[in-house]
Design a protein around this motif. Structure first.
Motif, PDB file in Angstrom:
ATOM      1  N   GLN A 267       0.838  -1.193   0.000  1.00 13.91           N
ATOM      2  CA  GLN A 267       0.000   0.000   0.000  1.00 13.91           C
ATOM      3  C   GLN A 267       0.879   1.252   0.000  1.00 13.91           C
ATOM      4  OE1 GLN A 267      -3.156   0.301  -0.646  1.00 13.91           O
ATOM      5  NE2 GLN A 267      -3.128  -1.918  -0.971  1.00 13.91           N
ATOM      6  N   LEU A 268       0.252   2.398   0.015  1.00 15.76           N
ATOM      7  CA  LEU A 268       0.999   3.660  -0.062  1.00 15.76           C
ATOM      8  C   LEU A 268       2.049   3.730   1.066  1.00 15.76           C
ATOM      9  CD1 LEU A 268       1.125   6.279  -1.690  1.00 15.76           C
ATOM     10  CD2 LEU A 268      -0.554   7.257  -0.111  1.00 15.76           C
ATOM     11  N   LEU A 269       3.283   4.019   0.661  1.00  7.09           N
ATOM     12  CA  LEU A 269       4.374   4.081   1.640  1.00  7.09           C
ATOM     13  C   LEU A 269       4.171   5.258   2.600  1.00  7.09           C
ATOM     14  CD1 LEU A 269       7.518   3.557  -0.675  1.00  7.09           C
ATOM     15  CD2 LEU A 269       6.407   1.846   0.786  1.00  7.09           C
ATOM     16  N   ALA A 270       4.804   5.128   3.754  1.00  5.68           N
ATOM     17  CA  ALA A 270       4.760   6.230   4.732  1.00  5.68           C
ATOM     18  C   ALA A 270       5.641   7.370   4.241  1.00  5.68           C
ATOM     19  CB  ALA A 270       5.263   5.722   6.078  1.00  5.68           C
ATOM     20  N   LEU A 271       5.290   8.570   4.645  1.00  8.15           N
ATOM     21  CA  LEU A 271       6.035   9.770   4.235  1.00  8.15           C
ATOM     22  C   LEU A 271       7.528   9.643   4.559  1.00  8.15           C
ATOM     23  CD1 LEU A 271       6.022  12.721   3.203  1.00  8.15           C
ATOM     24  CD2 LEU A 271       5.441  13.434   5.534  1.00  8.15           C
ATOM     25  N   ASP A 272       7.851   9.164   5.760  1.00  8.77           N
ATOM     26  CA  ASP A 272       9.260   9.052   6.180  1.00  8.77           C
ATOM     27  C   ASP A 272      10.056   8.157   5.245  1.00  8.77           C
ATOM     28  OD1 ASP A 272       8.505  10.497   8.272  1.00  8.77           O
ATOM     29  OD2 ASP A 272       8.822   8.956   9.824  1.00  8.77           O
ATOM     30  N   THR A 273       9.422   7.071   4.822  1.00  8.58           N
ATOM     31  CA  THR A 273      10.118   6.122   3.934  1.00  8.58           C
ATOM     32  C   THR A 273      10.440   6.790   2.605  1.00  8.58           C
ATOM     33  OG1 THR A 273       8.725   4.435   4.940  1.00  8.58           O
ATOM     34  CG2 THR A 273       9.916   3.784   2.950  1.00  8.58           C
ATOM     35  N   VAL A 274       9.471   7.532   2.097  1.00  5.20           N
ATOM     36  CA  VAL A 274       9.659   8.196   0.800  1.00  5.20           C
ATOM     37  C   VAL A 274      10.769   9.243   0.914  1.00  5.20           C
ATOM     38  CG1 VAL A 274       8.532   9.635  -0.946  1.00  5.20           C
ATOM     39  CG2 VAL A 274       7.269   7.755   0.136  1.00  5.20           C
ATOM     40  N   VAL A 275      10.743  10.010   1.992  1.00  9.10           N
ATOM     41  CA  VAL A 275      11.754  11.070   2.167  1.00  9.10           C
ATOM     42  C   VAL A 275      13.146  10.438   2.287  1.00  9.10           C
ATOM     43  CG1 VAL A 275      12.546  12.956   3.649  1.00  9.10           C
ATOM     44  CG2 VAL A 275      10.111  12.648   3.217  1.00  9.10           C
ATOM     45  N   ALA A 276      13.245   9.324   3.000  1.00 12.34           N
ATOM     46  CA  ALA A 276      14.555   8.662   3.152  1.00 12.34           C
ATOM     47  C   ALA A 276      15.070   8.209   1.788  1.00 12.34           C
ATOM     48  CB  ALA A 276      14.424   7.479   4.109  1.00 12.34           C
ATOM     49  N   GLU A 277      14.181   7.681   0.948  1.00  9.23           N
ATOM     50  CA  GLU A 277      14.597   7.219  -0.392  1.00  9.23           C
ATOM     51  C   GLU A 277      15.006   8.406  -1.270  1.00  9.23           C
ATOM     52  OE1 GLU A 277      14.908   4.161  -1.597  1.00  9.23           O
ATOM     53  OE2 GLU A 277      14.053   3.027   0.080  1.00  9.23           O
ATOM     54  N   ALA A 278      14.276   9.489  -1.143  1.00  8.73           N
ATOM     55  CA  ALA A 278      14.603  10.668  -1.950  1.00  8.73           C
ATOM     56  C   ALA A 278      15.972  11.220  -1.551  1.00  8.73           C
ATOM     57  CB  ALA A 278      13.524  11.736  -1.780  1.00  8.73           C
ATOM     58  N   ARG A 279      16.238  11.171  -0.250  1.00  8.77           N
ATOM     59  CA  ARG A 279      17.533  11.692   0.228  1.00  8.77           C
ATOM     60  C   ARG A 279      18.676  10.847  -0.352  1.00  8.77           C
ATOM     61  NH1 ARG A 279      16.086  12.536   5.659  1.00  8.77           N
ATOM     62  NH2 ARG A 279      15.575  14.721   5.317  1.00  8.77           N
ATOM     63  N   VAL A 280      18.491   9.531  -0.355  1.00  4.64           N
ATOM     64  CA  VAL A 280      19.526   8.640  -0.922  1.00  4.64           C
ATOM     65  C   VAL A 280      19.705   8.940  -2.410  1.00  4.64           C
ATOM     66  CG1 VAL A 280      20.077   6.225  -1.478  1.00  4.64           C
ATOM     67  CG2 VAL A 280      19.123   6.811   0.770  1.00  4.64           C
ATOM     68  N   ALA A 281      18.587   9.126  -3.108  1.00  4.78           N
ATOM     69  CA  ALA A 281      18.660   9.409  -4.550  1.00  4.78           C
ATOM     70  C   ALA A 281      19.457  10.692  -4.783  1.00  4.78           C
ATOM     71  CB  ALA A 281      17.252   9.534  -5.122  1.00  4.78           C
ATOM     72  N   LYS A 282      19.205  11.692  -3.948  1.00  4.27           N
ATOM     73  CA  LYS A 282      19.925  12.970  -4.089  1.00  4.27           C
ATOM     74  C   LYS A 282      21.419  12.771  -3.821  1.00  4.27           C
ATOM     75  CE  LYS A 282      20.215  17.616  -2.198  1.00  4.27           C
ATOM     76  NZ  LYS A 282      19.756  18.565  -1.204  1.00  4.27           N
ATOM     77  N   GLU A 283      21.726  12.020  -2.745  1.00  7.30           N
ATOM     78  CA  GLU A 283      23.148  11.771  -2.423  1.00  7.30           C
ATOM     79  C   GLU A 283      23.843  11.043  -3.562  1.00  7.30           C
ATOM     80  OE1 GLU A 283      22.876   9.682   1.297  1.00  7.30           O
ATOM     81  OE2 GLU A 283      22.356  11.556   2.354  1.00  7.30           O
ATOM     82  N   ASN A 284      23.104  10.179  -4.254  1.00  6.20           N
ATOM     83  CA  ASN A 284      23.708   9.415  -5.354  1.00  6.20           C
ATOM     84  C   ASN A 284      23.829  10.235  -6.639  1.00  6.20           C
ATOM     85  OD1 ASN A 284      24.082   7.181  -3.810  1.00  6.20           O
ATOM     86  ND2 ASN A 284      22.198   6.155  -4.456  1.00  6.20           N
ATOM     87  N   GLY A 285      23.238  11.425  -6.655  1.00  7.15           N
ATOM     88  CA  GLY A 285      23.423  12.291  -7.814  1.00  7.15           C
ATOM     89  C   GLY A 285      22.200  12.508  -8.682  1.00  7.15           C
ATOM     90  N   ALA A 286      21.051  11.949  -8.269  1.00  2.02           N
ATOM     91  CA  ALA A 286      19.839  12.193  -9.070  1.00  2.02           C
ATOM     92  C   ALA A 286      19.363  13.627  -8.853  1.00  2.02           C
ATOM     93  CB  ALA A 286      18.736  11.219  -8.677  1.00  2.02           C
ATOM     94  N   THR A 287      18.827  14.241  -9.914  1.00  3.84           N
ATOM     95  CA  THR A 287      18.289  15.599  -9.762  1.00  3.84           C
ATOM     96  C   THR A 287      16.765  15.586  -9.700  1.00  3.84           C
ATOM     97  OG1 THR A 287      18.319  15.919 -12.161  1.00  3.84           O
ATOM     98  CG2 THR A 287      20.225  16.713 -10.924  1.00  3.84           C
ATOM     99  N   ARG A 288      16.182  14.474 -10.157  1.00  4.43           N
ATOM    100  CA  ARG A 288      14.716  14.402 -10.143  1.00  4.43           C
ATOM    101  C   ARG A 288      14.286  13.114  -9.449  1.00  4.43           C
ATOM    102  NH1 ARG A 288      11.836  15.133 -15.830  1.00  4.43           N
ATOM    103  NH2 ARG A 288      13.219  16.943 -15.797  1.00  4.43           N
ATOM    104  N   PHE A 289      13.240  13.231  -8.624  1.00  6.86           N
ATOM    105  CA  PHE A 289      12.727  12.073  -7.903  1.00  6.86           C
ATOM    106  C   PHE A 289      11.297  11.842  -8.362  1.00  6.86           C
ATOM    107  CE2 PHE A 289      11.088   9.967  -3.977  1.00  6.86           C
ATOM    108  CZ  PHE A 289      11.977   8.899  -3.974  1.00  6.86           C
TER     109      PHE A 289
END
Ligand code: SAM
Ligand code: DTB
Ligand code: SF4
Length: 332
Positions: free
Chosen positions: A87-109
């Protein structure tokens, strides 16, 4: 080889009435390979630095159990695939994934949900996710299915930059792939997105048994959207066991490259994204796609439910090709 008109014209030319005809795009896709790639490269270099690549990271925020019957999709409830629904992920989980994506160099999530369209209570939660991604300084994208009146405006107010909603295939082939909604439904949502002032991300899938002419028809339709989409994901079908399209004869990889080249020529300033299917592509094939005008990829080890190349492998590929990922805040 008698193609003087194309040989001498490698610049971007919109037809006089601003619309592409199927005949013109078919003539392009049928060009000798070297002519087509030469022309696509010319257009690419007029509009972008060909040594840069933009990285978007995907996260499936709601997986599986979808009511629709898209023949390619592992997330349709009616097909028995081996994905793990959630089901829909919790906000915290999504934010944690976005932070990792940013650290890895992604500009868009990009947040994807297996819905025909979002219920209001779900949209309220996605709105919070969009705000949180924006707070990290990243570009935000969502793909949630068809939108009702007012929903695009709510996403825009939250700061959503892009909405992904694909036309997926040629109009005349659509009903062979999907019966639970029509391309007209998709176009209606694209209009809502545009009218709300959100950038449009819209592309399609190839390798679904369509003809070359149908690939040209899909590109024509995308290029004739007013305006043409800012982002154009071109997906190669990832065959997932249990979906009706499993067992389709694989598309000749050079046909995939031709599709990318036509997208670049007809949508000169769009980010043309080499999307699903990269895990099954060689480095050489991906290099040909970049030479043909692709300037963006999905980056991260998962697409929505299927595998994408390892990030180390991608970074090594970009290095081998002398390509630099674009930085946050420096959009090419
Ligand atoms: N449910 C929403 C929708 O249909 O717009 C959002 C998610 S849906 C999975 C997003 C896109 O993923 C589809 O439009 C399709 O282009 C792409 N896609 C889905 N399954 C795929 C597959 N097996 N291979 C390639 N692309 C796929
Ligand atoms: C798009 O055009 N391709 C992405 C994104 N937009 C949402 C999705 C690809 C999905 C591939 C199959 C999967 O991983 O489930
Ligand atoms: Fe998959 Fe989206 Fe179609 Fe649902 S609407 S089956 S998630 S592609």
């Amino acid at each position: 080889m008698d193609q003087p008109a194309f040989k001498q014209d490698h610049t971007s030319r919109l037809p006089a009435n601003n619309l592409w005809t199927i005949q013109t795009v078919e003539a392009l896709i049928n060009l000798p390979f070297s002519e087509l790639i030469f022309r696509a490269q010319g257009v690419h270099r007029e509009n972008f630095d060909p040594t840069t690549v933009q990285l978007s990271t995907l996260l499936s925020i709601k997986t599986g159990g979808c009511s629709e019957d898209c023949g390619y999709c592992p997330q349709a409830a009616r097909y028995h695939t081996r994905i793990s629904n959630h089901q829909l992920l919790a906000l915290d989980t999504v934010v944690a994934e976005a932070r990792v994506a940013k650290e890895n160099g992604a500009t868009r999530f990009c947040m994807g949900a297996a819905w025909r369209g979002p219920k209001q209570a779900d949209l309220d939660k996605v709105v919070e996710m969009v705000k949180a991604v924006k707070a990290l300084g990243m570009e935000s994208c969502a793909t949630l299915g068809m939108l009702n009146d007012g929903q695009a405006e709510q996403l825009k107010s939250a700061g959503l930059d892009y909405y992904n909603h694909n036309l997926d295939t040629a109009p005349e082939y659509y009903e062979s792939i999907i019966s639970t909604h029509t391309q007209a439904d998709r176009l209606a949502t694209l209009n809502k997105v545009k009218n709300a002032g959100i950038h449009v991300c819209c592309g399609g899938i190839v390798g679904m048994g369509e003809t070359r002419a149908q690939r040209a028809a899909m590109i024509t339709q995308l290029a004739n959207l007013e305006p043409y989409p800012e982002s154009v994901p071109i997906n190669n079908l990832v065959q997932v066991e249990g979906t009706p399209l499993t067992g389709t004869i694989d598309l000749d990889p050079l046909e995939f490259v031709r599709t990318i080249a036509c997208a670049r020529i007809t949508m000169p300033k769009a980010m043309v994204r080499l999307s699903a299917g990269r895990q099954q592509m060689s480095d050489e094939l991906q290099a040909l796609c970049f030479l043909s005008g692709a300037n963006s990829v999905f980056f991260g080890e998962k697409l929505l439910t299927t595998d994408n190349p390892q990030t180390d492998h991608d970074l090594a590929l970009f290095k081998k090709l002398g390509m630099t990922p674009t930085q946050l805040g420096v959009t090419s």
